[in-house]
Design an enzyme around this catalytic site. Structure first.
Site, PDB file in Angstrom:
ATOM      1  CG  HIS A  81      -1.851  -1.199   1.264  1.00  0.00           C
ATOM      2  ND1 HIS A  81      -1.430  -2.474   1.565  1.00  0.00           N
ATOM      3  CD2 HIS A  81      -3.183  -1.310   1.016  1.00  0.00           C
ATOM      4  CE1 HIS A  81      -2.457  -3.314   1.518  1.00  0.00           C
ATOM      5  NE2 HIS A  81      -3.524  -2.637   1.184  1.00  0.00           N
TER       6      HIS A  81
ATOM      7  CG  HIS B  39      -3.580  -0.617   4.993  1.00  0.00           C
ATOM      8  ND1 HIS B  39      -4.546  -0.578   5.974  1.00  0.00           N
ATOM      9  CD2 HIS B  39      -3.653   0.576   4.354  1.00  0.00           C
ATOM     10  CE1 HIS B  39      -5.173   0.583   5.918  1.00  0.00           C
ATOM     11  NE2 HIS B  39      -4.661   1.302   4.959  1.00  0.00           N
TER      12      HIS B  39
ATOM     13  CG  ASP C 165      -9.490   8.904   6.463  1.00  0.00           C
ATOM     14  OD1 ASP C 165      -8.965   7.839   6.090  1.00  0.00           O
ATOM     15  OD2 ASP C 165      -9.570   9.900   5.715  1.00  0.00           O
TER      16      ASP C 165
ATOM     17  CG  HIS D 187      -6.729   0.840  -0.596  1.00  0.00           C
ATOM     18  ND1 HIS D 187      -6.549   1.616   0.526  1.00  0.00           N
ATOM     19  CD2 HIS D 187      -6.804  -0.434  -0.157  1.00  0.00           C
ATOM     20  CE1 HIS D 187      -6.523   0.834   1.595  1.00  0.00           C
ATOM     21  NE2 HIS D 187      -6.679  -0.412   1.202  1.00  0.00           N
TER      22      HIS D 187
ATOM     23  CD  GLU E  84     -19.003  -7.264  24.814  1.00  0.00           C
ATOM     24  OE1 GLU E  84     -19.115  -6.519  23.803  1.00  0.00           O
ATOM     25  OE2 GLU E  84     -19.866  -7.337  25.698  1.00  0.00           O
TER      26      GLU E  84
ATOM     27  CD  GLN F  75     -28.187 -12.671  27.228  1.00  0.00           C
ATOM     28  OE1 GLN F  75     -27.396 -12.116  27.975  1.00  0.00           O
ATOM     29  NE2 GLN F  75     -28.690 -12.055  26.165  1.00  0.00           N
TER      30      GLN F  75
ATOM     31  NE  ARG G 239     -27.424 -17.606  35.924  1.00  0.00           N
ATOM     32  CZ  ARG G 239     -28.115 -17.844  37.033  1.00  0.00           C
ATOM     33  NH1 ARG G 239     -28.242 -19.067  37.474  1.00  0.00           N
ATOM     34  NH2 ARG G 239     -28.653 -16.843  37.712  1.00  0.00           N
TER      35      ARG G 239
END
Lengths: 658, 658
Positions: free
Chosen positions: B29, B69, B159, B268, B393, B454, B509
């Protein structure tokens, strides 16, 4: 004011039922539910245009409960309104208060968290893993726009879950696509599971962030009926005005409103004990009296559906064959080279499907020129159904779920590696029962030069878990598809569109030789035998088919006649594969360029279940790869090149001969 | 100004080398690299305090290249500076220009994207999957704070990648923890892979969002040496001042700076052709002349490391046994009940490990009262090493990676389901070679009432892929651990801390009966035989051990003497398991309460590789579960309860007897 008195009365009644429900269930989130009581009352009894007897009517306003754990308040309203429930629309029945009290029971549609697939059609999608609702709302709004429906999508979002970056991906997307039909309502009750939420999620900070992102914000008291009514009215105006700025509501609320003296705001995810419940109910009655809460039937009313959608139910057209599609889109010369990247064929198929089926929509995350989903965007007839989601895979996937909830057939593409970013969102879509068509490109190690941060390697293992499940209809829940050439990629994309359930298609970066043609049939669950032998059954897929092809003549030189199976689908036909194995002395070599616990392991499952004497050697990527300038370099470094395959086969058969 | 002339000269030299490198590699790149040239020059030649001969010195300033990159520009600087490279610190050597030109070659440390594990120690962590760098920087800053080091952490962020919500999770975390040592630099070159970035990521919008989040912002021209130097100086002041606001730099830059006439900003991820390269180099020479770019050695200089860290290398203390730890923390009465939730034992172990090993840190995502990581926070001696990451997370996992890069041993806990949210971040941590200790609670279906949103169900399948790999040291890359009782959970947490590599521990649990005691040995890779039979080998783990225990007497009634193996580790000892299977007539039944492609499939792998005649029946969750009020309700609905196990065993042995 009559409205105020009635809203308080209804909100308190719903809180009381939420308390009853959660105590009966022995778990649930009555305090979170209470913080939403007034908002839900105004939405479900007075503002949303919908029919409780047909809550997922295509033209109906929808409510996405992003903070899924607060669902008892919606269930309470549904029971009060006699909203229909049931897994089969043919046998929907009005929900009763008794059914509300069966919250979370194994044979109840009133699941622990929102899930339409459990039989609660008012919810457009499963929620409960946090931070996903606004993206789902975005998808619903895009679908409505495509269908020319003026419906609004309300989304209730917790302040705690607003810490999830996905919420802010969704805000950016909402502004980019000017989705004024979406009404994000942030429920700032100030508490998460572990005490106070961060000041970064305080109402004034939330408002500042939203404004910085280009969203108008109304900050209100979320227990003040007049304020809620006014804010929703302002949103209604925004939703209709073509040039309006998207707008959101930030509501200050109280967790456990009306009974904080019994269960403090810091109580999360715990039902009241029987004794606490009795106290809380009494406290709520006192609050009702103090507020002059009185329900009068005429004060609130659900507005009728004004739109009868003239949904464009164009029939699905047949899809052309690959060569014809290439001709149609001026890419016919591609085949002349004798090789083509499967990802290119995916782009062609996607474009053809876009024309064949008006429900098909395409989403990508800033790599459309790599996945070739750009073919869809660059077709003037299709481009309004293409959604550039930028580098935000989580929003993309939940947005696709929302589009599916809105009746669309979403094809979602990015690098297979970056789909991993949204496995949780994919799982929520699968729980919802949506037919997500997932396309991961640049899979395996043949991407080579970019290195492991761009390679999809544990993806087969993850998706294989889903192939071991059955849908509610008793069919494989998901198909994992690994085309080895462009014809296969085209045909499997078409097959994936025709299939009613979700699929994951893996496409390759490099140009690879053409193996098949337009007369080759591909079916979900299928495979192809590319070489017939009798000494060893080699099972491979994707890029490794070509590497095994290179190995076959070398094996012949060693006196080994190998069968080569292109196992392009998981699950597959166990009986047929076992038959092939038996015809090859029970000797199997699997070859794949991803991590273990994948295709080879699926073959192991089949062999071990059958119980005959088979020997399986698995070749796969056994260490984290590094960059190499060519696929060959990388395969050699991982001992997966053609000579390695030959060596493994020789070693295996020598051992077997002993 | 001399500095200006020298910065331009060096920046242009680095761009030229980046072009040479990427053209030699045939990919890379160069345009993204060029947009960072001036920023990287000022950072690496003039601002960062570090030693190119020891770039990961504990006290050195660090640079996280979030937009991985763009790495050629950093590699170019490293080659110019003679920075050390090499996988083994004992054999580090200075990087040369020739080595730069071997970018992306299979035997080169100069990988396609940043990766310290490939032998480039200047990079603290692997990047390349976007949006993760700022979280890594946060982790490095936390580690530095714990060690009393005043080092600064610079993070270069694209960005385009700022669309990833994780960036904004990291910004909130940075403000919450007042991490003024982190210097986020947003590289606004305006282009992603698919054209212009969204206006939502325009410099002024980025600045507004940062300010709304409570960050001071300097918006500068990222190719103006003076502006960069001043902005970095302002940050240096913020980093030192105790009460300062965190601050960030938003730099307007040009993608392909200096050669846009040859490769436009919209190019790119493509290297220049040989011809384009020659043109670009000539254009850059002209630009250099126009700007009066002249390198003079004295103008720029790397500041020396001022701090010699007195790192507190306290030896690791022995960890007490479970009963002793419970006594120590006043929880001794727990054992008296004869049952205990494994997640509680995890909390006790975490606390004990915190005292035993000063490197241990703990992170959680708003569920510390459910995972029991709160034990660590509530211990005054440990609380400064606990980091509440809120409901985010992705940031938590990358932050843990940063802590690991800073020498800490991070224990990261949340519901197993929500770890899925960060699988990509976990993978990047594994690529980096970090010893992440992952703890997923509420796994399988025994969570029951909350429903599938869950429950961790495909997690065994995902992590199993990693157990099939080997580390650079030739050992299993990751251990997946499934304790069935509290003793096992305690012992395996302790074992996980002692192990040098990453692990994933699954905790339950519900309270479950105690099976073991303090004399039971647990080892990574181990298993326990809980019942000895000769008709059938039942292999289970976690919650299902208890269900099989209920089935054993029923099986005995049917005349079936079954062996029960607690296969608490993946990978496991294949030979030992095969021996047990042989002692049971080759009949194996695996039982797990997660989706397929998991533990049972690992057993299938072992059986199929061996090649004897075995029969394996796998019991696992074959449909998406729904809520049930008790684990029993859910297990019955999935045909996984004790009577189902009995029925399966009987059916299996009847078939075998035929």
């Amino acid at each position: 004011m009559a409205l105020v008195a009635s809203v308080h009365a209804k909100a308190i009644a719903l809180i009381k039922l939420s308390l009853e429900m959660t105590t009966a269930a022995g778990s649930g989130h009555p305090t979170s539910a209470a913080s939403l009581a007034h908002l839900v009352t105004l939405l479900m009894y007075h503002h949303m245009r919908y029919d409780p007897a047909y809550p997922n009517h295509p033209a109906a306003d929808r409510l996405v409960l992003s903070e899924g754990h607060a669902c008892p308040i919606v269930y309470a309203a549904a029971a009060d309104l006699g909203m229909v429930i049931g897994q089969d629309p043919q046998h929907w029945r009005p929900m009763t208060r008794d059914e509300a009290l069966r919250l979370r029971a194994i044979d109840s549609e009133i699941d622990g968290h929102p899930n339409p697939a459990a039989g609660f059609p008012f919810f457009p999608a499963a929620t409960g893993s946090l931070g996903q609702g606004l993206s789902i709302a975005n998808g619903l709004a895009l679908a409505a726009r495509l269908d020319g429906l003026d419906k609004r999508i309300f989304c209730l979002i917790g302040d705690g879950e607003s810490r999830e970056g996905q919420i802010w991906e969704a805000v950016d997307f909402l502004v980019d696509y000017h989705l004024t039909a979406v009404c994000p309502i942030f429920n700032c009750n100030g508490y998460g599971q572990s005490g106070r939420v961060s000041l970064q999620q305080a109402p004034e900070v939330m408002a500042a962030k939203l404004r910085a992102a280009g969203v108008d914000v109304q900050v209100i008291d979320g227990h003040n009926p007049t304020a809620i009514q006014q804010a929703l009215a302002v949103h209604a105006v925004h939703a209709q005005a073509a040039a309006a700025t998207p707008c959101a509501i930030v509501a200050r609320t109280v967790k456990g409103w009306g009974f904080t003296s019994v269960l403090g705001s810091n109580v999360h995810g715990r039902a009241a004990t029987e004794e606490e419940k009795i106290q809380a109910l009494a406290t709520l009655d006192t609050t009702a009296q103090r507020l002059g809460a009185t329900w009068r039937k005429g004060d609130l009313g659900i507005p009728p559906l004004t739109t009868t959608p003239a949904l464009d139910l164009q029939p699905v057209q047949p899809t052309p064959c690959f060569r014809e599609a290439l001709q149609r889109y001026g890419q016919e010369d591609m085949l002349a080279q004798g090789k083509m990247a499967p990802r290119r064929a995916y782009g062609v198929a996607l474009q053809a499907l876009g024309h064949a089926n008006p429900r098909v929509v395409a989403l990508d995350a800033d790599v459309r020129s790599s996945t070739y989903s750009e073919n869809f965007l660059h077709d003037a007839a299709l481009q309004e159904r293409f959604f550039e989601c930028r580098i935000a895979e989580q929003n993309m996937l939940s947005c696709a779920a929302g589009l599916a909830a809105g009746g669309k057939l979403p094809f979602v593409s990015t690098f297979g590696k970056f789909l991993e970013r949204a496995y949780d969102q994919i799982e929520m879509g699968l729980i919802s029962g949506f037919p997500l068509k997932l396309v991961g490109s640049h899979v395996g190690v043949s991407l080579a030069a970019d290195g492991p941060s761009q390679m999809a390697l544990p993806d087969v293992s993850f998706f294989r878990a889903w192939t071991t499940l059955r849908s509610q209809a008793g069919k494989p829940l998901l198909y994992l598809l690994q085309p080895a050439d462009a014809y296969a990629a085209y045909a499997l994309t078409v097959a994936m569109a025709a299939h009613e359930g979700p699929c994951y298609l893996r496409t390759l970066r490099p140009d690879v030789p053409l193996l098949y043609n337009d007369t080759t049939a591909f079916a979900l669950g299928g495979h192809h035998v590319l070489a017939e032998g009798h000494d060893l059954c080699i099972v491979a897929a994707g890029y490794m088919i070509h590497e095994v092809h290179k190995a076959l003549p070398l094996l012949k030189e060693q006196g080994i006649a190998a069968t080569l199976v292109d196992l392009y689908s998981l699950p597959f036909d166990d009986v047929a594969i076992l038959q092939l194995v038996q015809e090859n002395q029970g000797q199997v070599l699997t070859v794949e360029d991803n991590y273990g616990a994948s295709m080879g392991s699926a073959v192991a499952d089949a062999l071990a279940a059958h119980g005959g004497a088979y020997t399986l050697m698995q070749m796969y990527v056994r260490q984290i790869p590094k960059s190499g300038r060519t696929p060959d370099d990388v395969l050699r470094s991982l001992h997966l090149a053609a000579p390695d395959i030959v060596q493994a086969a020789v070693r295996m058969l020598d051992v077997a001969a002993r």
